[in-house]
Design an enzyme around this catalytic site. Structure first.
Site, mmCIF file in Angstrom:
data_model
loop_
_atom_site.group_PDB
_atom_site.id
_atom_site.type_symbol
_atom_site.label_atom_id
_atom_site.label_comp_id
_atom_site.label_asym_id
_atom_site.label_seq_id
_atom_site.Cartn_x
_atom_site.Cartn_y
_atom_site.Cartn_z
ATOM 1 N N ASP A 43 0.375 -1.108 0.146
ATOM 2 C CA ASP A 43 -0.002 0.056 -0.635
ATOM 3 C C ASP A 43 0.592 1.454 -0.295
ATOM 4 O O ASP A 43 0.171 2.610 0.075
ATOM 5 C CB ASP A 43 -0.954 0.298 1.283
ATOM 6 N N SER A 44 2.166 1.146 -0.002
ATOM 7 C CA SER A 44 2.780 2.139 -0.288
ATOM 8 C C SER A 44 3.117 2.239 -1.956
ATOM 9 O O SER A 44 3.306 3.834 -2.095
ATOM 10 C CB SER A 44 4.678 1.861 -0.082
ATOM 11 N N LYS A 112 -1.273 -9.345 2.371
ATOM 12 C CA LYS A 112 -1.104 -8.999 3.298
ATOM 13 C C LYS A 112 -1.598 -8.309 4.612
ATOM 14 O O LYS A 112 -2.619 -7.067 4.487
ATOM 15 C CB LYS A 112 0.701 -8.291 3.527
ATOM 16 N N GLU A 114 -1.693 -5.494 8.285
ATOM 17 C CA GLU A 114 -0.799 -5.133 9.890
ATOM 18 C C GLU A 114 -2.237 -5.970 10.692
ATOM 19 O O GLU A 114 -2.947 -5.685 10.658
ATOM 20 C CB GLU A 114 -0.764 -3.776 9.254
ATOM 21 N N GLU A 180 8.566 -4.880 10.716
ATOM 22 C CA GLU A 180 9.305 -3.274 10.412
ATOM 23 C C GLU A 180 9.340 -2.340 11.644
ATOM 24 O O GLU A 180 9.247 -2.308 12.533
ATOM 25 C CB GLU A 180 7.761 -2.692 9.109
HETATM 26 O O1 KIV Z 1 3.396 -1.147 1.494
HETATM 27 C C1 KIV Z 1 4.361 -1.817 1.579
HETATM 28 O O2 KIV Z 1 5.321 -1.548 1.121
HETATM 29 C C2 KIV Z 1 5.124 -2.162 3.439
HETATM 30 C C3 KIV Z 1 6.182 -3.075 3.016
HETATM 31 C C4 KIV Z 1 7.193 -2.023 2.701
HETATM 32 C C5 KIV Z 1 7.105 -4.257 4.269
HETATM 33 O O3 KIV Z 1 4.081 -2.499 4.029
#
Ligand code: KIV
Length: 262
Positions: A43-44, A112, A114, A180
């Site tokens: 989500d980055s 993924k 959190e 992280e």
């Molecule tokens: O959103 C992301 O890119 C991440 C990772 C870098 C762990 O959650």
């Protein structure tokens, strides 16, 4: 060979796992052809590609769109979709439905999410319904409003809580766990205590694998990067120079030359 979550899990103790984010078919294909076994559609996407300040605003529609593009570009790597803020927090049913959309509509192989102890029920429900889950604890950017971007687990009480979270995520059935921004001693201790691989980002060399952000690793953007990033290339000035040369050649009339003309 197409990677599966089970094959990634089996790498623990065999070899370290290199994971990189990707956001479209082009970047997905690059990561895949370099032989990395896992591509994370993080989500980055929000702050690296879409121009948001944090990961909070990115929507299901945006994540589905980009995950589907990555899946089209990847042949062998496991494609993991990061579930965006508020796509799973409100209820188990919502989390199941949205995770299902990543698998059915965007052709992701896993998701993924959190959280630790507070996500056990959701992780179990996803796994029971055939959706492999990568956990993520420590600094969880979707909680930036409450935790900030700070190293987590520095006190012994926080470290114990993170160890409990890690155990809970493993017991709930996750195939691997992102750690992280935690001290390296804690990263190593959690890695030694779990039977699933830990994937560190700012969590030291004692983890079973590492994950980085595509644009950070390649030095594409000019935004400042956290201490845990190693720029394996510095493409920003190279790209800027190429673009400026193109502009100059168009303006001076040297491009196109005879070579580029039919
Ligand atoms: O959103 C992301 O890119 C991440 C990772 C870098 C762990 O959650």
């Amino acid at each position: 060979m197409k990677w599966t979550a089970a094959k990634i899990k089996a790498l623990k103790g065999e070899r370290k796992i290199a994971i990189l984010t990707a956001y479209d078919a082009l970047t997905g294909a690059l990561v895949d052809s370099a032989g990395l076994p896992v591509v994370l559609v993080g989500d980055s996407l929000a702050n690296t590609v879409l121009g948001y300040e944090t990961t909070l605003p990115v929507t299901m529609a945006e994540m589905l769109h980009h995950t589907a593009a990555v899946a089209r570009g990847v042949k062998e790597a496991l494609v993991i979709a990061d579930m965006p803020f508020m796509s799973y927090q409100p209820s188990i049913a919502m989390g199941l439905e949205n995770a299902g959309r990543f698998i059915k509509e965007a052709h992701a192989d896993a998701v993924k999410i959190e959280g630790g102890v507070n996500r056990v029920e959701l992780i179990s429900a996803l796994v029971e319904n055939g959706i492999p889950v990568l956990g993520h604890i420590g600094l969880t950017p979707q909680s930036v409003k409450s935790m900030g971007y700070r190293v987590q687990g520095k006190t012994s009480e926080q470290a114990r809580k993170l160890m409990d979270d890690a155990m809970a995520v493993e017991q709930a059935g996750a195939f691997a766990l992102v750690l992280e921004c935690v001290p390296p001693e804690l990263g190593e201790a959690i890695s030694k205590s779990l039977s699933i691989p830990t994937i560190g980002i700012g969590a030291g060399a004692g983890c079973d694998g590492q994950v980085l952000v595509f644009t950070d690793l390649l030095g594409i953007s000019d935004r400042s990067v956290p201490k845990f990033v190693k720029k394996f290339a510095h493409l920003n000035p190279i790209i800027t120079e190429a673009l400026a040369t193109y502009k100059a050649e168009v303006e001076s009339g040297t491009f196109p030359s005879g070579e580029q003309t039919y």
